[in-house]
Scaffold this motif. Structure first.
Motif, PDB file in Angstrom:
ATOM      1  N   LEU A  86       0.841  -1.186   0.000  1.00 25.66           N
ATOM      2  CA  LEU A  86       0.000   0.000   0.000  1.00 25.66           C
ATOM      3  C   LEU A  86       0.882   1.244   0.000  1.00 25.66           C
ATOM      4  CD1 LEU A  86      -2.692  -1.305   2.508  1.00 25.66           C
ATOM      5  CD2 LEU A  86      -3.000  -0.911   0.058  1.00 25.66           C
ATOM      6  N   PRO A  87       0.342   2.407  -0.359  1.00 24.86           N
ATOM      7  CA  PRO A  87       1.176   3.604  -0.535  1.00 24.86           C
ATOM      8  C   PRO A  87       2.070   3.906   0.664  1.00 24.86           C
ATOM      9  CG  PRO A  87      -1.013   4.011  -1.380  1.00 24.86           C
ATOM     10  CD  PRO A  87      -1.065   2.663  -0.719  1.00 24.86           C
ATOM     11  N   ASP A  88       3.306   4.276   0.371  1.00 24.36           N
ATOM     12  CA  ASP A  88       4.282   4.632   1.402  1.00 24.36           C
ATOM     13  C   ASP A  88       4.427   6.147   1.398  1.00 24.36           C
ATOM     14  OD1 ASP A  88       6.216   4.666   3.305  1.00 24.36           O
ATOM     15  OD2 ASP A  88       7.770   3.692   2.110  1.00 24.36           O
ATOM     16  N   ASN A  89       3.657   6.801   2.240  1.00 26.27           N
ATOM     17  CA  ASN A  89       3.657   8.257   2.315  1.00 26.27           C
ATOM     18  C   ASN A  89       3.469   8.668   3.773  1.00 26.27           C
ATOM     19  OD1 ASN A  89       0.866   7.854   2.799  1.00 26.27           O
ATOM     20  ND2 ASN A  89       0.391   8.079   0.620  1.00 26.27           N
ATOM     21  N   GLN A  90       3.130   9.904   4.006  1.00 28.84           N
ATOM     22  CA  GLN A  90       2.978  10.384   5.374  1.00 28.84           C
ATOM     23  C   GLN A  90       1.576  10.151   5.958  1.00 28.84           C
ATOM     24  OE1 GLN A  90       5.267  11.784   7.700  1.00 28.84           O
ATOM     25  NE2 GLN A  90       6.535  10.695   6.218  1.00 28.84           N
ATOM     26  N   SER A  91       0.669   9.604   5.173  1.00 30.75           N
ATOM     27  CA  SER A  91      -0.649   9.294   5.720  1.00 30.75           C
ATOM     28  C   SER A  91      -0.523   8.281   6.855  1.00 30.75           C
ATOM     29  CB  SER A  91      -1.558   8.715   4.625  1.00 30.75           C
ATOM     30  OG  SER A  91      -1.940   9.717   3.711  1.00 30.75           O
ATOM     31  N   TYR A  92      -1.216   8.562   7.963  1.00 26.61           N
ATOM     32  CA  TYR A  92      -1.241   7.725   9.168  1.00 26.61           C
ATOM     33  C   TYR A  92       0.115   7.661   9.863  1.00 26.61           C
ATOM     34  CZ  TYR A  92      -5.464   6.979   6.694  1.00 26.61           C
ATOM     35  OH  TYR A  92      -6.621   7.226   5.998  1.00 26.61           O
ATOM     36  N   ARG A  93       0.985   8.615   9.544  1.00 28.90           N
ATOM     37  CA  ARG A  93       2.189   8.878  10.334  1.00 28.90           C
ATOM     38  C   ARG A  93       2.036  10.215  11.056  1.00 28.90           C
ATOM     39  NH1 ARG A  93       5.476   4.801   9.195  1.00 28.90           N
ATOM     40  NH2 ARG A  93       5.508   3.875   7.101  1.00 28.90           N
ATOM     41  N   LEU A  94       0.836  10.754  10.997  1.00 29.32           N
ATOM     42  CA  LEU A  94       0.454  11.969  11.700  1.00 29.32           C
ATOM     43  C   LEU A  94      -0.715  11.634  12.617  1.00 29.32           C
ATOM     44  CD1 LEU A  94       0.379  14.261   8.544  1.00 29.32           C
ATOM     45  CD2 LEU A  94       2.223  14.162  10.221  1.00 29.32           C
ATOM     46  N   TYR A  95      -0.923  12.475  13.622  1.00 26.30           N
ATOM     47  CA  TYR A  95      -2.024  12.258  14.565  1.00 26.30           C
ATOM     48  C   TYR A  95      -2.800  13.552  14.724  1.00 26.30           C
ATOM     49  CZ  TYR A  95      -4.624  11.527  18.886  1.00 26.30           C
ATOM     50  OH  TYR A  95      -5.630  11.426  19.810  1.00 26.30           O
ATOM     51  N   ALA A  96      -4.136  13.414  14.878  1.00 27.85           N
ATOM     52  CA  ALA A  96      -4.988  14.582  15.118  1.00 27.85           C
ATOM     53  C   ALA A  96      -6.064  14.221  16.135  1.00 27.85           C
ATOM     54  CB  ALA A  96      -5.630  15.052  13.820  1.00 27.85           C
ATOM     55  N   ASP A  97      -6.153  15.001  17.195  1.00 26.00           N
ATOM     56  CA  ASP A  97      -7.246  14.868  18.157  1.00 26.00           C
ATOM     57  C   ASP A  97      -8.336  15.843  17.734  1.00 26.00           C
ATOM     58  OD1 ASP A  97      -9.032  14.831  20.262  1.00 26.00           O
ATOM     59  OD2 ASP A  97      -7.472  14.713  21.797  1.00 26.00           O
ATOM     60  N   ILE A  98      -9.446  15.307  17.200  1.00 27.79           N
ATOM     61  CA  ILE A  98     -10.504  16.165  16.672  1.00 27.79           C
ATOM     62  C   ILE A  98     -11.581  16.461  17.715  1.00 27.79           C
ATOM     63  CG2 ILE A  98     -10.132  15.508  14.274  1.00 27.79           C
ATOM     64  CD1 ILE A  98     -12.404  13.476  14.580  1.00 27.79           C
ATOM     65  N   GLY A  99     -11.455  15.858  18.905  1.00 28.65           N
ATOM     66  CA  GLY A  99     -12.341  16.203  20.007  1.00 28.65           C
ATOM     67  C   GLY A  99     -13.762  15.694  19.887  1.00 28.65           C
ATOM     68  N   ARG A 100     -13.990  14.653  19.072  1.00 30.97           N
ATOM     69  CA  ARG A 100     -15.323  14.062  18.940  1.00 30.97           C
ATOM     70  C   ARG A 100     -15.163  12.584  18.589  1.00 30.97           C
ATOM     71  NH1 ARG A 100     -14.526  17.601  14.559  1.00 30.97           N
ATOM     72  NH2 ARG A 100     -14.574  16.598  12.495  1.00 30.97           N
ATOM     73  N   PRO A 101     -16.213  11.781  18.779  1.00 35.98           N
ATOM     74  CA  PRO A 101     -16.076  10.331  18.591  1.00 35.98           C
ATOM     75  C   PRO A 101     -16.023   9.894  17.137  1.00 35.98           C
ATOM     76  CG  PRO A 101     -18.315  10.870  19.242  1.00 35.98           C
ATOM     77  CD  PRO A 101     -17.516  12.129  19.379  1.00 35.98           C
ATOM     78  N   TYR A 102     -16.549  10.714  16.205  1.00 37.28           N
ATOM     79  CA  TYR A 102     -16.509  10.392  14.787  1.00 37.28           C
ATOM     80  C   TYR A 102     -15.993  11.594  14.023  1.00 37.28           C
ATOM     81  CZ  TYR A 102     -19.477   6.466  16.117  1.00 37.28           C
ATOM     82  OH  TYR A 102     -19.982   5.334  16.713  1.00 37.28           O
ATOM     83  N   VAL A 103     -15.325  11.335  12.912  1.00 37.58           N
ATOM     84  CA  VAL A 103     -14.811  12.455  12.133  1.00 37.58           C
ATOM     85  C   VAL A 103     -15.922  13.075  11.291  1.00 37.58           C
ATOM     86  CG1 VAL A 103     -13.965  10.907  10.273  1.00 37.58           C
ATOM     87  CG2 VAL A 103     -13.041  13.225  10.513  1.00 37.58           C
ATOM     88  N   VAL A 104     -16.800  12.243  10.720  1.00 40.64           N
ATOM     89  CA  VAL A 104     -17.975  12.743  10.006  1.00 40.64           C
ATOM     90  C   VAL A 104     -19.154  11.822  10.289  1.00 40.64           C
ATOM     91  CG1 VAL A 104     -16.733  13.878   8.110  1.00 40.64           C
ATOM     92  CG2 VAL A 104     -17.415  11.477   7.881  1.00 40.64           C
ATOM     93  N   TRP A 105     -20.345  12.318   9.971  1.00 43.62           N
ATOM     94  CA  TRP A 105     -21.562  11.510  10.021  1.00 43.62           C
ATOM     95  C   TRP A 105     -22.112  11.447   8.599  1.00 43.62           C
ATOM     96  CZ3 TRP A 105     -19.737  14.365  13.939  1.00 43.62           C
ATOM     97  CH2 TRP A 105     -19.744  13.790  15.223  1.00 43.62           C
ATOM     98  N   ASN A 106     -22.254  10.234   8.080  1.00 46.10           N
ATOM     99  CA  ASN A 106     -22.756  10.046   6.724  1.00 46.10           C
ATOM    100  C   ASN A 106     -24.266   9.882   6.730  1.00 46.10           C
ATOM    101  OD1 ASN A 106     -20.286  10.233   5.473  1.00 46.10           O
ATOM    102  ND2 ASN A 106     -19.980   8.026   5.292  1.00 46.10           N
ATOM    103  N   VAL A 107     -24.912  10.537   5.778  1.00 47.64           N
ATOM    104  CA  VAL A 107     -26.360  10.425   5.602  1.00 47.64           C
ATOM    105  C   VAL A 107     -26.620   9.610   4.335  1.00 47.64           C
ATOM    106  CG1 VAL A 107     -28.520  11.684   5.280  1.00 47.64           C
ATOM    107  CG2 VAL A 107     -26.709  12.662   6.710  1.00 47.64           C
ATOM    108  N   PHE A 108     -27.284   8.461   4.499  1.00 49.94           N
ATOM    109  CA  PHE A 108     -27.671   7.599   3.382  1.00 49.94           C
ATOM    110  C   PHE A 108     -29.155   7.823   3.105  1.00 49.94           C
ATOM    111  CE2 PHE A 108     -24.076   5.474   5.370  1.00 49.94           C
ATOM    112  CZ  PHE A 108     -23.308   5.056   4.293  1.00 49.94           C
TER     113      PHE A 108
END
Length: 363
Positions: A86-108
């Motif tokens: 899989l891609p070898d880049n900086q993705s998932y070598r960084l961390y972010a505390d977004i202060g909520r349990p989910y990053v987004v809520w999807n509406v189907f």
């Protein structure tokens, strides 16, 4: 204080000025400014919150449990590139505390008598079968508006998403709630989106990433000298997914009938009750009463709640067969997936059905 690598700091400065304007220009005036404004501001907030995982781990002031999770995450991240290709880049070598349990809520959203998702089209991702909101209240507001129009609606929290390599996606606190192995599976899944993505085909993209997640997790456990995951748990999930998919099939046949709305509504409700009854039989006869899916099955039911099963699971058997035909070689497999992705959509679906056929017949 936010500590970012110089390249990330520069990127954020540029995006703070350019990203909202560029996004609105891409939309060509076709979409709601307020909706896409929250997308732009939400993504920028996420980018600004990032800091290198190595910095968090080395900081003695960081929470000890968080540091332990992040150490394990980097082992999985290395495995993803070195062994799963899989891609070898900086993705998932960084961390972010977004202060909520989910990053987004999807509406189907689906029509009352259809399992066809209401699609939404975006400049980068193409058309997808859901609409994401960074604010739960906004997602619920959109859901309420759709229900007033007679649509079937479901809202679900999302732990992670991929920007398809446009940005360096971070590990977020929303990804840490279910343990180190679940975190690894999320990393595998989201990196798979960066490895191969076909515009306007959510079923293809999510089923592909789900297969990479599942097979990657099996190999990750083997590499650490762990036994395979519980066969019982895996079989229960497969049986539950098949139960839901069979319900989808029956509903599709029902919705093709020339029935008036009220009789159609009654037969639709009967199909959902049949699904619940079949579930209880499965649970009590084969699962020794295991109630792991009780909350989901007993909640109010509609077409939209069934959508994720069709999107995330429909073609997993096809990709499993393709991986087998590729000799278990990831590079060969990805090349085959990319060839499938270049086919016109009807040919692509026909090829996936043919691949899935041996799985369905046991051959």
């Amino acid at each position: 204080m936010i500590r970012l690598l110089p390249s990330h700091r520069l990127l954020d400065r540029v995006l703070r000025v350019l990203f909202p304007a560029v996004l609105f220009l891409w939309l060509n005036g076709c979409a709601s400014v307020s909706y896409y404004g929250q997308l732009a501001s939400g993504q920028l907030q996420l980018l600004r919150a990032r800091e290198p995982v190595s910095t968090v781990i080395s900081d003695p002031a960081s929470d000890a449990t968080l540091r332990a999770h992040l150490r394990q995450s980097q082992k999985a991240r290395d495995f993803a590139s070195q062994h799963l290709h899989l891609p070898d880049n900086q993705s998932y070598r960084l961390y972010a505390d977004i202060g909520r349990p989910y990053v987004v809520w999807n509406v189907f959203v689906t029509p009352e008598f259809s399992l066809s998702a209401q699609n939404y089209c975006f400049p980068i991702a193409g058309c997808v079968a859901y609409r994401g909101y960074y604010n739960q209240s906004a997602a619920r507001g959109e859901a309420a508006l759709q229900r007033l129009q007679g649509m079937d609606v479901s809202v679900g929290g999302v732990e992670a998403y991929s920007t398809l390599g446009w940005f360096n996606d971070p590990i977020m606190n929303s990804m840490l709630g279910w343990g180190d192995e679940r975190l690894a599976t999320l990393i595998f899944h989201e990196l798979a989106h960066q490895r191969c993505y076909v515009k306007d085909d959510t079923e293809f993209n999510e089923s592909f990433s789900t297969f990479v997640e599942q097979e990657g997790t099996r190999q990750w456990r083997t590499a650490r000298g762990l036994p395979p995951a519980s066969k019982v748990q895996e079989q229960q999930r497969e049986q539950f997914v098949r139960l839901v998919m069979d319900t989808r099939t029956r509903l599709e046949k029902l919705y093709a009938l020339p029935l008036a709305p009220e009789p159609m509504r009654q037969r639709k409700a009967a199909e959902f009750e049949r699904m619940r009854s079949d579930y209880r039989t499965l649970r009590d006869s084969l699962w020794a009463g295991n109630k792991r899916f009780d909350a989901w099955i007993n909640a109010p039911m509609n077409n939209a709640r069934l959508l994720p099963f069709g999107l995330y699971d429909q073609w997993v058997p096809a990709f499993a067969e393709l991986f087998k035909r590729s000799g278990g070689d990831w590079t060969t497999f990805y090349a085959a997936v990319e060839r499938l992705g270049r086919l016109p959509i009807e040919q692509r679906k026909a090829a996936l059905k043919a691949l899935a056929a041996p799985e369905k017949t046991g051959g």
